[in-house]
Design a protein around this motif. Structure first.
Motif, PDB file in Angstrom:
ATOM      1  N   ALA A   1      20.607 -57.863 -12.647  1.00 26.22           N
ATOM      2  CA  ALA A   1      20.162 -56.751 -11.463  1.00 26.22           C
ATOM      3  C   ALA A   1      18.726 -56.682 -11.340  1.00 26.22           C
ATOM      4  N   ARG A   2      17.820 -57.046 -12.427  1.00 32.05           N
ATOM      5  CA  ARG A   2      16.374 -56.984 -12.336  1.00 32.05           C
ATOM      6  C   ARG A   2      16.121 -58.150 -11.248  1.00 32.05           C
ATOM      7  N   PHE A   3      16.383 -59.527 -11.654  1.00 27.97           N
ATOM      8  CA  PHE A   3      16.090 -60.307 -10.650  1.00 27.97           C
ATOM      9  C   PHE A   3      16.771 -60.511  -9.471  1.00 27.97           C
ATOM     10  N   ALA A   4      17.982 -60.079  -9.366  1.00 27.41           N
ATOM     11  CA  ALA A   4      18.688 -60.134  -7.941  1.00 27.41           C
ATOM     12  C   ALA A   4      17.965 -58.996  -7.146  1.00 27.41           C
ATOM     13  N   HIS A   5      17.609 -57.753  -7.695  1.00 23.54           N
ATOM     14  CA  HIS A   5      16.937 -56.664  -6.831  1.00 23.54           C
ATOM     15  C   HIS A   5      15.465 -57.274  -6.373  1.00 23.54           C
ATOM     16  N   LEU A   6      14.867 -57.736  -7.186  1.00 25.20           N
ATOM     17  CA  LEU A   6      13.605 -58.389  -6.959  1.00 25.20           C
ATOM     18  C   LEU A   6      13.476 -59.189  -5.664  1.00 25.20           C
ATOM     19  N   ARG A   7      14.755 -60.055  -5.755  1.00 22.01           N
ATOM     20  CA  ARG A   7      15.056 -61.024  -4.726  1.00 22.01           C
ATOM     21  C   ARG A   7      15.326 -60.471  -3.477  1.00 22.01           C
ATOM     22  N   ARG A   8      16.178 -59.369  -3.344  1.00 21.29           N
ATOM     23  CA  ARG A   8      16.484 -58.713  -2.150  1.00 21.29           C
ATOM     24  C   ARG A   8      15.520 -57.800  -1.855  1.00 21.29           C
ATOM     25  N   THR A   9      14.667 -57.190  -2.551  1.00 17.95           N
ATOM     26  CA  THR A   9      13.559 -56.426  -2.235  1.00 17.95           C
ATOM     27  C   THR A   9      12.343 -57.288  -1.361  1.00 17.95           C
ATOM     28  N   LYS A  10      12.166 -58.344  -1.913  1.00 21.36           N
ATOM     29  CA  LYS A  10      11.415 -59.348  -1.273  1.00 21.36           C
ATOM     30  C   LYS A  10      11.937 -59.620   0.369  1.00 21.36           C
ATOM     31  N   LEU A  11      13.190 -59.802   0.334  1.00 24.60           N
ATOM     32  CA  LEU A  11      13.690 -60.376   1.903  1.00 24.60           C
ATOM     33  C   LEU A  11      13.800 -58.928   2.537  1.00 24.60           C
ATOM     34  N   HIS A  12      14.198 -57.928   1.889  1.00 24.28           N
ATOM     35  CA  HIS A  12      14.658 -56.573   2.810  1.00 24.28           C
ATOM     36  C   HIS A  12      14.076 -55.344   2.445  1.00 24.28           C
ATOM     37  N   GLY A  13      13.250 -55.325   1.721  1.00 21.33           N
ATOM     38  CA  GLY A  13      12.718 -53.915   1.099  1.00 21.33           C
ATOM     39  C   GLY A  13      13.603 -53.006   0.791  1.00 21.33           C
ATOM     40  N   LYS A  14      13.803 -52.082   1.513  1.00 20.42           N
ATOM     41  CA  LYS A  14      14.586 -50.863   0.920  1.00 20.42           C
ATOM     42  C   LYS A  14      15.572 -50.812   2.020  1.00 20.42           C
TER      43      LYS A  14
END
Length: 354
Positions: A31-44
Motif C-alpha cells: 500500500a505504501r509504495f502503490a499510494h506513493l505512485r498514485r499520489t505522484k500521478l494524481h495527488g488526492k
C-alpha cells in the motif's frame, strides 16, 4: 527481498520475477509504495464519470462458465432490445445529465451486424456530444467470425457508426489454459490484444480489464498485467486498467474459496506498481462494492468508474450494483475520505472538482 524494495523505492520497472515476488510483501508495504505512485500521478484526486450502462441483449452464442448474465438455465430470461427501446433509455439518461453510454451486448447470433452497430449511429445523430463507449474485443471477434468481416473492417464500421472508445471486456484472464476452462471459444488472448492494438493505431483509446478471483493463480494475474504493459509500450492507447472481481452467484464455475478483501487490495496495489505506463487504475465499485472501492483509493487506485444508473452483468452474478449509485453518494464518500472528487469525461479530461 531487499533488492525488490530498493527497486520499488527507485521506481524501477519490475520484471516478471520481481512482479511475482510482490505477493510476498505484506499488504501495508504494498500500500505504501502503490499510494506513493498514485499520489505522484494524481495527488488526492478521485475520478468518476456520469455514465449509463446499456446491455441490449443477453442471448449469447458463447457459454462462458464464469458468466451469470447470458440467458441459460440459471438465467432463463432471454431478451433482445429494439433500437427504439434503447433510444428511449438514452433519451431519459441524457435528460439526467449523463455524458457517456457504455454499451456491451452478449453475442447474439440471431441479429445482424447492422443491429449491433446501427444503434450507435442513431445515438450519435441525436446526441453528437454523448460519448459512446461500446463493443468489447470479444464482440469485435464475434462479428468477425459471424459475418466474415476482418477485424479492420469491424473497427472501421465502429468508427463510421459513432463509437468513441472501447471498453476492456472479454480480456478475462489471458492464460489460454484457464480460458479453455472458463470461456472456451471466446476471443483468444492474442486476438484480444491484436484488436486493441488495431484500435489504438486508429488514434482511439480503450480500457483494459482483468477478471480475477476464480480459478486463476496469482502468477496468471502478473502475466496478464505484463502483456498489457507490453502492448501499452507499443501503442499507448489504454487509458485505464480495471481489475474486475469475479461474481460467483449463478455461474457454472465451481470455486470453493471466496477471495477476501486483502487479496483484492493486494491485486489493486500490485497493478499500480506493475503497470507503470497505464495512468489510471480503476477500483470498479460494481464488482467490489463502494466501500472497498473507496479503501482501494489508498492502495493505488484513483478512479471509481461512474454512476452507471443500471447495471445488469455484475448484478446477475450477485453484485449489489443493479441500480447504480447517486452522484451525491460518490461526492460525500470521497470527501469524507479526505480526497477530492473529480468528475471526468470518458477520456479522463477533468470536468469539475467538487
Amino acid at each position: 527481498m531487499k533488492t525488490l524494495l530498493k527497486s520499488l523505492e527507485n521506481e524501477e520497472r519490475l520484471n516478471e520475477e520481481q512482479a511475482n515476488k510482490l505477493w510476498d510483501l505484506d499488504l501495508f508495504t504494498l500500500a505504501r509504495f502503490a499510494h506513493l505512485r498514485r499520489t505522484k500521478l494524481h495527488g488526492k484526486k478521485v475520478y468518476f464519470n456520469m455514465n449509463r450502462h446499456i446491455n441490449p441483449t443477453n442471448i449469447c452464442a458463447d457459454t462462458c462458465k464464469f458468466c451469470a448474465f447470458s440467458a441459460h438455465r440459471k438465467n432463463p430470461n432471454p431478451y433482445l432490445m429494439s433500437h427504439e427501446e434503447i433510444m428511449q433509455v438514452v433519451d431519459e439518461t441524457v435528460a439526467r445529465g449523463t455524458k457517456e453510454v457504455h454499451i456491451v451486448s452478449a453475442h447474439n447470433k440471431d441479429t445482424t451486424w447492422q443491429w449491433y452497430l446501427g444503434i450507435f449511429k442513431m445515438i450519435k445523430e441525436k446526441y453528437p456530444q454523448l460519448h459512446i463507449k461500446a463493443m468489447t474485443a470479444a464482440e469485435v471477434d464475434f462479428l468477425h467470425r459471424r459475418f466474415d468481416l476482418s477485424y479492420e473492417e469491424v473497427l472501421e464500421k465502429m468508427l463510421e457508426y459513432g463509437v468513441d472508445s472501447m471498453p476492456g471486456g472479454g480480456a478475462e484472464i489471458f492464460d489460454e489454459e484457464i480460458r479453455k476452462k472458463i470461456c472456451k471459444g471466446k476471443v483468444s488472448s492474442e486476438n484480444w490484444l491484436k484488436i486493441h492494438k488495431l484500435w489504438h493505431k486508429k488514434g482511439k483509446q480503450s480500457n483494459a480489464t482483468m477478471l480475477f478471483g476464480h480459478i486463476e493463480q496469482r502468477e496468471h494475474r502478473i502475466n496478464h498485467m505484463l502483456r498489457l504493459r507490453k502492448l501499452q509500450d507499443e501503442s499507448g492507447g489504454f487509458n485505464a486498467f480495471i481489475p474486475l472481481v469475479w461474481q460467483r452467484d449463478n455461474s457454472f464455475l465451481e470455486v470453493d474459496h471466496i477471495m477476501d478483501s486483502e487479496e483484492i487490495l493486494k491485486t489493486i496495489a500490485i497493478s499500480r506498481l506493475v503497470l507503470d505506463n497505464i495512468k489510471n487504475i480503476k477500483a470498479y465499485w460494481a464488482t467490489m462494492g463502494l466501500n472497498l472501492a473507496m479503501v482501494a483509493q489508498e492502495f493505488g487506485a484513483n478512479d471509481l468508474d461512474g454512476t452507471i444508473e443500471k447495471e445488469s452483468i455484475q448484478s446477475a452474478g450477485g453484485a449489489k450494483s443493479a441500480k447504480g449509485t447517486k452522484l451525491k453518494t460518490f461526492i460525500d464518500m470521497i470527501k469524507t475520505s479526505n480526497l477530492i472528487p473529480i468528475e471526468r469525461d470518458s477520456l479522463y479530461n477533468e470536468l469539475k472538482a467538487y
